[in-house]
Design an enzyme around this catalytic site. Sequence first.
Site, PDB file in Angstrom:
ATOM      1  N   SER A  10       0.848  -1.191   0.000  1.00  0.00           N
ATOM      2  CA  SER A  10       0.000   0.000   0.000  1.00  0.00           C
ATOM      3  C   SER A  10       0.883   1.240   0.000  1.00  0.00           C
ATOM      4  O   SER A  10       1.573   1.530   0.981  1.00  0.00           O
ATOM      5  CB  SER A  10      -0.908   0.010   1.234  1.00  0.00           C
ATOM      6  OG  SER A  10      -1.638   1.216   1.295  1.00  0.00           O
ATOM      7  N   HIS A  35      -1.296  -1.115  -4.159  1.00  0.00           N
ATOM      8  CA  HIS A  35      -2.581  -0.630  -3.651  1.00  0.00           C
ATOM      9  C   HIS A  35      -2.499   0.875  -3.440  1.00  0.00           C
ATOM     10  O   HIS A  35      -1.598   1.367  -2.750  1.00  0.00           O
ATOM     11  CB  HIS A  35      -2.904  -1.334  -2.327  1.00  0.00           C
ATOM     12  CG  HIS A  35      -4.282  -1.098  -1.841  1.00  0.00           C
ATOM     13  ND1 HIS A  35      -5.361  -1.862  -2.235  1.00  0.00           N
ATOM     14  CD2 HIS A  35      -4.775  -0.173  -0.976  1.00  0.00           C
ATOM     15  CE1 HIS A  35      -6.456  -1.427  -1.631  1.00  0.00           C
ATOM     16  NE2 HIS A  35      -6.127  -0.398  -0.867  1.00  0.00           N
ATOM     17  N   ASP A  37      -4.506   4.122  -2.064  1.00  0.00           N
ATOM     18  CA  ASP A  37      -5.623   4.597  -1.241  1.00  0.00           C
ATOM     19  C   ASP A  37      -5.936   6.043  -1.578  1.00  0.00           C
ATOM     20  O   ASP A  37      -5.142   6.950  -1.314  1.00  0.00           O
ATOM     21  CB  ASP A  37      -5.271   4.476   0.243  1.00  0.00           C
ATOM     22  CG  ASP A  37      -5.320   3.040   0.727  1.00  0.00           C
ATOM     23  OD1 ASP A  37      -6.309   2.356   0.433  1.00  0.00           O
ATOM     24  OD2 ASP A  37      -4.360   2.610   1.403  1.00  0.00           O
ATOM     25  N   MET A  39      -8.299   9.173  -0.784  1.00  0.00           N
ATOM     26  CA  MET A  39      -9.173   9.699   0.268  1.00  0.00           C
ATOM     27  C   MET A  39      -9.509  11.151  -0.009  1.00  0.00           C
ATOM     28  O   MET A  39      -8.641  11.922  -0.439  1.00  0.00           O
ATOM     29  CB  MET A  39      -8.496   9.579   1.629  1.00  0.00           C
ATOM     30  CG  MET A  39      -8.023   8.188   1.980  1.00  0.00           C
ATOM     31  SD  MET A  39      -7.224   8.151   3.595  1.00  0.00           S
ATOM     32  CE  MET A  39      -6.507   6.498   3.582  1.00  0.00           C
ATOM     33  N   HIS A  68      -8.247   2.217  -4.633  1.00  0.00           N
ATOM     34  CA  HIS A  68      -9.258   2.062  -3.591  1.00  0.00           C
ATOM     35  C   HIS A  68      -9.826   3.448  -3.285  1.00  0.00           C
ATOM     36  O   HIS A  68      -9.190   4.260  -2.619  1.00  0.00           O
ATOM     37  CB  HIS A  68      -8.577   1.439  -2.360  1.00  0.00           C
ATOM     38  CG  HIS A  68      -9.454   1.275  -1.186  1.00  0.00           C
ATOM     39  ND1 HIS A  68      -8.951   1.049   0.083  1.00  0.00           N
ATOM     40  CD2 HIS A  68     -10.810   1.289  -1.049  1.00  0.00           C
ATOM     41  CE1 HIS A  68      -9.949   0.941   0.936  1.00  0.00           C
ATOM     42  NE2 HIS A  68     -11.076   1.092   0.282  1.00  0.00           N
ATOM     43  N   MET A  70     -11.843   5.816  -1.427  1.00  0.00           N
ATOM     44  CA  MET A  70     -12.544   6.127  -0.181  1.00  0.00           C
ATOM     45  C   MET A  70     -13.058   7.561  -0.292  1.00  0.00           C
ATOM     46  O   MET A  70     -12.575   8.483   0.368  1.00  0.00           O
ATOM     47  CB  MET A  70     -11.596   5.942   1.006  1.00  0.00           C
ATOM     48  CG  MET A  70     -11.286   4.491   1.284  1.00  0.00           C
ATOM     49  SD  MET A  70     -10.012   4.252   2.539  1.00  0.00           S
ATOM     50  CE  MET A  70      -8.548   4.313   1.498  1.00  0.00           C
ATOM     51  N   MET A 139     -12.146  -4.471   4.726  1.00  0.00           N
ATOM     52  CA  MET A 139     -11.359  -3.577   5.569  1.00  0.00           C
ATOM     53  C   MET A 139     -11.204  -4.188   6.956  1.00  0.00           C
ATOM     54  O   MET A 139     -12.189  -4.528   7.615  1.00  0.00           O
ATOM     55  CB  MET A 139     -12.025  -2.202   5.674  1.00  0.00           C
ATOM     56  CG  MET A 139     -12.050  -1.409   4.378  1.00  0.00           C
ATOM     57  SD  MET A 139     -10.395  -1.108   3.702  1.00  0.00           S
ATOM     58  CE  MET A 139      -9.649  -0.123   5.022  1.00  0.00           C
ATOM     59  N   GLY A 146      -3.286   4.986   8.344  1.00  0.00           N
ATOM     60  CA  GLY A 146      -2.475   3.789   8.414  1.00  0.00           C
ATOM     61  C   GLY A 146      -2.030   3.502   9.834  1.00  0.00           C
ATOM     62  O   GLY A 146      -2.199   4.315  10.741  1.00  0.00           O
ATOM     63  N   ASP A 175      -7.396  -5.358   3.862  1.00  0.00           N
ATOM     64  CA  ASP A 175      -6.583  -4.146   3.990  1.00  0.00           C
ATOM     65  C   ASP A 175      -6.683  -3.594   5.402  1.00  0.00           C
ATOM     66  O   ASP A 175      -7.779  -3.274   5.872  1.00  0.00           O
ATOM     67  CB  ASP A 175      -7.076  -3.108   2.977  1.00  0.00           C
ATOM     68  CG  ASP A 175      -6.276  -1.816   3.015  1.00  0.00           C
ATOM     69  OD1 ASP A 175      -5.217  -1.782   3.671  1.00  0.00           O
ATOM     70  OD2 ASP A 175      -6.714  -0.835   2.376  1.00  0.00           O
ATOM     71  N   GLY A 176      -5.530  -3.479   6.072  1.00  0.00           N
ATOM     72  CA  GLY A 176      -5.488  -2.824   7.369  1.00  0.00           C
ATOM     73  C   GLY A 176      -4.886  -3.682   8.466  1.00  0.00           C
ATOM     74  O   GLY A 176      -5.403  -4.758   8.779  1.00  0.00           O
ATOM     75  N   GLY A 197       0.721  -2.043   4.366  1.00  0.00           N
ATOM     76  CA  GLY A 197       1.222  -0.675   4.319  1.00  0.00           C
ATOM     77  C   GLY A 197       2.365  -0.454   5.286  1.00  0.00           C
ATOM     78  O   GLY A 197       3.530  -0.704   4.967  1.00  0.00           O
ATOM     79  N   SER A 198       2.045   0.015   6.502  1.00  0.00           N
ATOM     80  CA  SER A 198       3.092   0.295   7.482  1.00  0.00           C
ATOM     81  C   SER A 198       3.840  -0.964   7.890  1.00  0.00           C
ATOM     82  O   SER A 198       5.010  -0.902   8.287  1.00  0.00           O
ATOM     83  CB  SER A 198       2.497   0.981   8.714  1.00  0.00           C
ATOM     84  OG  SER A 198       1.477   0.192   9.302  1.00  0.00           O
TER      85      SER A 198
END
Length: 216
Positions: A10, A35, A37, A39, A68, A70, A139, A146, A175-176, A197-198
């Site tokens: 991500s 991925h 994101d 927003m 994605h 959002m 999710m 993140g 995701d998450g 991601g992180s």
Amino acid sequence: MNKSRIISPSLLSADFSRLEKDIRDVEQAGATRLHLDVMDGHFVPNITFGPFIVKAIRKLTNCILDCHLMILNPDKYIEAFIDAGANTVILHIEAHEDLTTEFTKIRKLGCSAGISLNPDTPIKAVEPYLDLIDHVLVMSVHPGFGGQKFIKSALQKIEYLAENRKNRNFVISVDGGVNIETIADVFQSGTDIAVVGSGLFSADNRSQQYRDLRNA
């Protein structure tokens, strides 16, 4: 349908001052999709980037780009993201009353259509759309930021989708909060694609961290 276990970095968690290097690092480690994101500060309390950044990323990689969205009123921006180079456009079920028209449009434009649902949304809410989409994104954190902790109830949703997929051709992603500690449970529940991601980009050596995640 690709049932292999895929790790999708991500880029929200990447270092945008060295974005090209971060992309090269994960590609060299084996990444085949990324991925993104998006927003808008309304659907979620944060703002990231729009189609022009997707277009720039497209120039840097041949990876599959999963966008994605959002955002509210996603129907207004579908064409812009596809034109920018998105391979998959993922819309939130909570962002629009009825997404049938949007999914049909995405597919007609030659792009894969995806649906996403927040942790508080029942999994059965996506059932009316399962014959219209190519991708279901579960999710496992509340969207917008993140670094959140994995919500374990997401595993039950993934299991439900995997058990009820039957002959449909959608992939399941999550995701998450996916990291070294949670990734095994994520794949064992039936996930095809784990978005990280992180749990990836917080490491100094992105390539090695990607390999460590894959081995986990």
